[in-house]
Design a protein around this motif. Sequence first.
Motif, PDB file in Angstrom:
ATOM      1  N   LYS A  25      64.779  -1.071 -11.426  1.00 21.33           N
ATOM      2  CA  LYS A  25      64.189  -0.311 -10.412  1.00 21.33           C
ATOM      3  C   LYS A  25      64.115  -1.092  -9.179  1.00 21.33           C
ATOM      4  O   LYS A  25      64.696  -0.747  -8.026  1.00 21.33           O
ATOM      5  N   VAL A  46      65.322  11.496 -13.348  1.00 23.18           N
ATOM      6  CA  VAL A  46      64.533  11.215 -14.763  1.00 23.18           C
ATOM      7  C   VAL A  46      63.966  12.798 -15.120  1.00 23.18           C
ATOM      8  O   VAL A  46      64.168  13.205 -16.235  1.00 23.18           O
ATOM      9  N   TYR A  53      64.162   6.523 -18.621  1.00 22.37           N
ATOM     10  CA  TYR A  53      63.631   5.312 -18.095  1.00 22.37           C
ATOM     11  C   TYR A  53      62.935   4.590 -19.306  1.00 22.37           C
ATOM     12  O   TYR A  53      62.389   5.228 -20.122  1.00 22.37           O
ATOM     13  N   TYR A  58      66.455   2.175 -15.986  1.00 15.75           N
ATOM     14  CA  TYR A  58      67.001   3.383 -15.665  1.00 15.75           C
ATOM     15  C   TYR A  58      68.540   3.552 -16.268  1.00 15.75           C
ATOM     16  O   TYR A  58      69.454   2.530 -15.943  1.00 15.75           O
TER      17      TYR A  58
END
Length: 68
Positions: A25, A46, A53, A58
């Motif tokens: 992130k 997502v 995730y 990710y």
Amino acid sequence: MYIPTKCEKSVLEFFKKKQTKTLTKEQIADSSSGIKNALPALEGCVAKGYLTYSTAGYTLTPAADDIL
């Protein structure tokens, strides 16, 4: 199949530009990425199945390859 928003597509293209399947992130939200509203776009990706995730970050899914 869901159509990604402009922000979501920017996030997916950022993964492609970095030539990696997994980013954290923090790496995505870094101001140098130039992606505005990155976190809502990540959640959208997502929800639509383009990213997964995990604690590693990710990760692109095969569905994202179809968009790119």
